[in-house]
Design an enzyme around this catalytic site. Structure first.
Site, PDB file in Angstrom:
ATOM      1  N   SER A  96      45.475  28.805  43.350  1.00 52.51           N
ATOM      2  CA  SER A  96      44.122  29.001  42.834  1.00 52.51           C
ATOM      3  C   SER A  96      43.192  27.943  43.410  1.00 52.51           C
ATOM      4  CB  SER A  96      44.158  28.856  41.309  1.00 52.51           C
ATOM      5  OG  SER A  96      42.857  28.774  40.797  1.00 52.51           O
ATOM      6  N   TYR A 131      46.513  24.147  33.610  1.00 53.64           N
ATOM      7  CA  TYR A 131      46.719  25.357  34.420  1.00 53.64           C
ATOM      8  C   TYR A 131      46.673  25.012  35.916  1.00 53.64           C
ATOM      9  CZ  TYR A 131      45.418  29.451  37.120  1.00 53.64           C
ATOM     10  OH  TYR A 131      45.349  30.410  38.108  1.00 53.64           O
ATOM     11  N   LYS A 158      49.613  24.911  39.169  1.00 54.14           N
ATOM     12  CA  LYS A 158      49.485  25.499  40.516  1.00 54.14           C
ATOM     13  C   LYS A 158      49.739  24.437  41.587  1.00 54.14           C
ATOM     14  CE  LYS A 158      48.550  29.686  39.328  1.00 54.14           C
ATOM     15  NZ  LYS A 158      49.558  30.726  39.541  1.00 54.14           N
TER      16      LYS A 158
HETATM   17  P1  NAD Z   1      47.537  38.570  35.051  1.00 52.63           P
HETATM   18  O1  NAD Z   1      47.766  37.819  33.806  1.00 52.63           O
HETATM   19  O2  NAD Z   1      46.796  39.853  34.983  1.00 52.63           O
HETATM   20  O3  NAD Z   1      48.934  38.830  35.800  1.00 52.63           O
HETATM   21  C1  NAD Z   1      50.021  37.952  35.692  1.00 52.63           C
HETATM   22  C2  NAD Z   1      51.232  38.789  35.301  1.00 52.63           C
HETATM   23  O4  NAD Z   1      52.375  37.942  35.189  1.00 52.63           O
HETATM   24  C3  NAD Z   1      51.069  39.471  33.958  1.00 52.63           C
HETATM   25  O5  NAD Z   1      51.341  40.852  34.118  1.00 52.63           O
HETATM   26  C4  NAD Z   1      52.085  38.810  33.046  1.00 52.63           C
HETATM   27  O6  NAD Z   1      52.603  39.710  32.090  1.00 52.63           O
HETATM   28  C5  NAD Z   1      53.117  38.338  34.046  1.00 52.63           C
HETATM   29  N1  NAD Z   1      53.900  37.162  33.647  1.00 52.63           N
HETATM   30  C6  NAD Z   1      53.447  35.964  33.218  1.00 52.63           C
HETATM   31  N2  NAD Z   1      54.474  35.127  32.991  1.00 52.63           N
HETATM   32  C7  NAD Z   1      55.608  35.803  33.296  1.00 52.63           C
HETATM   33  C8  NAD Z   1      56.988  35.490  33.263  1.00 52.63           C
HETATM   34  N3  NAD Z   1      57.426  34.286  32.848  1.00 52.63           N
HETATM   35  N4  NAD Z   1      57.888  36.429  33.631  1.00 52.63           N
HETATM   36  C9  NAD Z   1      57.466  37.656  34.039  1.00 52.63           C
HETATM   37  N5  NAD Z   1      56.175  38.018  34.083  1.00 52.63           N
HETATM   38  C10 NAD Z   1      55.256  37.096  33.716  1.00 52.63           C
HETATM   39  O7  NAD Z   1      46.820  37.579  36.073  1.00 52.63           O
HETATM   40  P2  NAD Z   1      46.140  37.875  37.471  1.00 52.63           P
HETATM   41  O8  NAD Z   1      44.686  37.692  37.319  1.00 52.63           O
HETATM   42  O9  NAD Z   1      46.659  39.136  38.041  1.00 52.63           O
HETATM   43  O10 NAD Z   1      46.692  36.629  38.281  1.00 52.63           O
HETATM   44  C11 NAD Z   1      47.859  36.710  39.066  1.00 52.63           C
HETATM   45  C12 NAD Z   1      48.189  35.327  39.584  1.00 52.63           C
HETATM   46  O11 NAD Z   1      47.072  34.823  40.314  1.00 52.63           O
HETATM   47  C13 NAD Z   1      48.459  34.295  38.484  1.00 52.63           C
HETATM   48  O12 NAD Z   1      49.487  33.446  38.919  1.00 52.63           O
HETATM   49  C14 NAD Z   1      47.158  33.532  38.378  1.00 52.63           C
HETATM   50  O13 NAD Z   1      47.347  32.222  37.939  1.00 52.63           O
HETATM   51  C15 NAD Z   1      46.672  33.560  39.811  1.00 52.63           C
HETATM   52  N6  NAD Z   1      45.206  33.435  39.925  1.00 52.63           N
HETATM   53  C16 NAD Z   1      44.401  34.302  39.255  1.00 52.63           C
HETATM   54  C17 NAD Z   1      43.026  34.160  39.347  1.00 52.63           C
HETATM   55  C18 NAD Z   1      42.102  35.109  38.604  1.00 52.63           C
HETATM   56  O14 NAD Z   1      40.928  34.788  38.484  1.00 52.63           O
HETATM   57  N7  NAD Z   1      42.543  36.248  38.134  1.00 52.63           N
HETATM   58  C19 NAD Z   1      42.465  33.140  40.124  1.00 52.63           C
HETATM   59  C20 NAD Z   1      43.312  32.287  40.803  1.00 52.63           C
HETATM   60  C21 NAD Z   1      44.697  32.447  40.696  1.00 52.63           C
HETATM   61  C1  UD1 Z   2      37.250  30.102  35.518  1.00 52.78           C
HETATM   62  C2  UD1 Z   2      38.265  29.029  35.288  1.00 52.78           C
HETATM   63  C3  UD1 Z   2      39.027  28.830  36.587  1.00 52.78           C
HETATM   64  C4  UD1 Z   2      39.669  30.138  37.053  1.00 52.78           C
HETATM   65  C5  UD1 Z   2      38.572  31.173  37.203  1.00 52.78           C
HETATM   66  C6  UD1 Z   2      39.081  32.519  37.605  1.00 52.78           C
HETATM   67  C7  UD1 Z   2      37.328  27.544  33.587  1.00 52.78           C
HETATM   68  C8  UD1 Z   2      36.709  26.204  33.318  1.00 52.78           C
HETATM   69  N1  UD1 Z   2      37.575  27.811  34.860  1.00 52.78           N
HETATM   70  O1  UD1 Z   2      36.442  29.659  36.539  1.00 52.78           O
HETATM   71  O2  UD1 Z   2      40.016  27.873  36.428  1.00 52.78           O
HETATM   72  O3  UD1 Z   2      40.324  29.940  38.293  1.00 52.78           O
HETATM   73  O4  UD1 Z   2      37.888  31.298  35.944  1.00 52.78           O
HETATM   74  O5  UD1 Z   2      39.903  33.047  36.610  1.00 52.78           O
HETATM   75  O6  UD1 Z   2      37.603  28.310  32.689  1.00 52.78           O
HETATM   76  N2  UD1 Z   2      29.752  32.044  32.874  1.00 52.78           N
HETATM   77  C9  UD1 Z   2      28.700  32.250  32.023  1.00 52.78           C
HETATM   78  N3  UD1 Z   2      28.932  32.969  30.881  1.00 52.78           N
HETATM   79  C10 UD1 Z   2      30.155  33.485  30.556  1.00 52.78           C
HETATM   80  C11 UD1 Z   2      31.229  33.272  31.458  1.00 52.78           C
HETATM   81  C12 UD1 Z   2      30.992  32.530  32.591  1.00 52.78           C
HETATM   82  O7  UD1 Z   2      27.590  31.797  32.268  1.00 52.78           O
HETATM   83  O8  UD1 Z   2      30.300  34.117  29.498  1.00 52.78           O
HETATM   84  C13 UD1 Z   2      29.499  31.287  34.125  1.00 52.78           C
HETATM   85  C14 UD1 Z   2      30.341  30.038  34.298  1.00 52.78           C
HETATM   86  O9  UD1 Z   2      29.687  28.939  33.763  1.00 52.78           O
HETATM   87  C15 UD1 Z   2      30.465  29.985  35.820  1.00 52.78           C
HETATM   88  C16 UD1 Z   2      30.430  31.439  36.258  1.00 52.78           C
HETATM   89  O10 UD1 Z   2      29.849  32.159  35.180  1.00 52.78           O
HETATM   90  O11 UD1 Z   2      29.350  29.327  36.381  1.00 52.78           O
HETATM   91  C17 UD1 Z   2      31.795  32.015  36.544  1.00 52.78           C
HETATM   92  O12 UD1 Z   2      32.636  31.806  35.419  1.00 52.78           O
HETATM   93  P1  UD1 Z   2      34.132  32.363  35.346  1.00 52.78           P
HETATM   94  O13 UD1 Z   2      34.144  33.805  35.647  1.00 52.78           O
HETATM   95  O14 UD1 Z   2      34.713  31.929  34.054  1.00 52.78           O
HETATM   96  O15 UD1 Z   2      34.854  31.647  36.566  1.00 52.78           O
HETATM   97  P2  UD1 Z   2      35.015  30.062  36.891  1.00 52.78           P
HETATM   98  O16 UD1 Z   2      34.070  29.263  36.113  1.00 52.78           O
HETATM   99  O17 UD1 Z   2      34.950  29.904  38.360  1.00 52.78           O
END
Ligand code: NAD
Ligand code: UD1
Length: 342
Positions: free
Chosen positions: A124, A148, A152
């Protein structure tokens, strides 16, 4: 040969499974469904008409994981499974460290045992913490500010040590910026369990009438309009980045990190405007206080992933907004038909 997708029922995992199946990969999915629904996997089948094996199991369950490797001819692993809420990780850090780190350790031990040494890992942009400079390059300092993000970074370090100990491993660390959007079919998308923390899922719920208005967190950030700037990337572009990473790691060895973003930052106000333009829905909002831990601006330098992965995000901010809305409109309760309003 199959690709094992951990966390394949989740938001990014489900979109990646779809792309993998569409280009002809065989896949095996493992997910404990702690943050996802079986329905997502059913819809992947509905869209692709391609069957795949699913194990509803936890990565911490070593016996079942062994069974997965014994019963299938796994070539490489795309490792999405993990817990991802920053706020929750501050409240229950041990659970986050155990699930994300121990889960990855068990996975790596099992992979090593069965001679599978190729992995694409979901890292991430959170590993950069508060970026000193934007756009953020892969060699920027790594200083996550919450449990979190530290899970990572620790996993990146574990995988790096693993490679140092055995140069036959081939690992891509993908650092995602802000994935949003949904598949153009409107059948799969992001389905948050609770009141959404992230911007687009919240806006979606305002647009559909579940919430009255959006709170914009802060208007005095050091950005062009005072609201936070982020690098939003369409989840389908992101999913395709995994296929490029897979193509890169399968014939080679090594470990490397790649930013997956568009390289362009948009403010909260710009995103609201784009969403309104794309969907013709009005998004009422008010300004509130800053959210603790939020950074002014974060967007990726994508030179390295463009060059080395041969990958580039193609979809515009309006595409992302429209696709997010289509998913919300077609699935007002997400995957769960009976889910009540929060
Ligand atoms: P998500 O929660 O939708 O998907 C993660 C999946 O992993 C879920 O289906 C959950 O049930 C499964 N899971 C969690 N722990 C598990 C375990 N111990 N055993 C088996 N299954 C397990 O999340 P996502 O948004 O699809 O994210 C996927 C990956 O990308 C995650 O590792 C997350 O940290 C990373 N990531 C996500 C974002 C984002 O904004 N969505 C940003 C940066 C990184
Ligand atoms: C958040 C997480 C980050 C994660 C990312 C994607 C925090 C502090 N950071 O980041 O670790 O990787 O999501 O899952 O939680 N905002 C509003 N109103 C809202 C929601 C968000 O104004 O109700 C603003 C936030 O202040 C930010 C932007 O929208 O400026 C994006 O927010 P968000 O979607 O939560 O993503 P990140 O802040 O990048």
């Amino acid at each position: 040969m199959s690709i094992l997708v951990t966390g394949g029922a989740g938001y990014i995992g489900s979109h990646t499974c779809l792309e993998l199946l569409n280009v002809g990969y065989e896949i095996v999915v493992i997910d404990n469904l702690s943050n996802s629904k079986l329905e997502a996997l059913k819809r992947i089948f509905e869209l692709t008409k391609k069957d795949f094996k699913f194990y509803q199991a936890d990565l911490l369950d070593k016996m079942t994981l062994e069974q997965v490797f014994l019963e299938n001819n796994i070539e490489a692993v795309i490792h999405f499974a993990g817990l991802k809420s920053v706020g929750e990780s501050i409240e229950i850090p041990l659970h986050y460290y155990h699930n994300n780190i121990t889960g990855t350790l068990v996975l790596c031990q099992t992979m090593r045992k069965y001679g599978v040494k190729k992995m694409v890992f979901s890292s991430s942009a959170n590993v950069y913490g508060i970026p000193k400079n934007v756009p953020v390059t892969e060699d920027s300092p790594l200083k996550p500010t919450n449990p979190y993000g530290r899970t990572k970074l620790m996993i990146e370090e574990i995988l790096s040590d693993l490679y140092i100990s055995d140069n036959n491993w081939s690992i891509a660390l993908l650092r995602y910026f802000n994935p949003i959007g949904a598949h153009e079919s409107g059948r799969i998308g992001e389905d948050p369990n609770d009141i959404p923390n992230n911007l687009i899922p919240y806006i979606n719920q305002v647009a559909i009438g579940i919430r009255d208005k959006l709170s914009v967190f802060g208007k005095d950030y050091d950005t062009h309009d005072g609201t936070g700037v982020r690098d939003y990337i369409h989840v389908v572009d992101l999913a395709k980045g995994h296929l490029k990473a897979l193509e890169m790691i399968i014939p080679t060895t090594g470990i490397d990190a790649f930013n997956l973003g568009t390289g362009t930052g948009y403010s909260v106000l710009e995103l609201i405007k784009s969403y309104e333009n794309a969907t013709s829905k009005k998004i009422p909002y008010t300004f509130t206080h800053r959210r603790p831990g939020d950074v002014d601006k974060s967007y990726a330098d994508i030179t390295k992933s463009n060059k080395m992965l041969g990958w580039k995000a193609l979809k515009s901010l309006e595409d992302m907004c429209y696709d997010s809305w289509r998913w919300q409109k077609n699935n007002p309760n997400g995957y769960n038909e009976k889910k009540e309003k929060n």
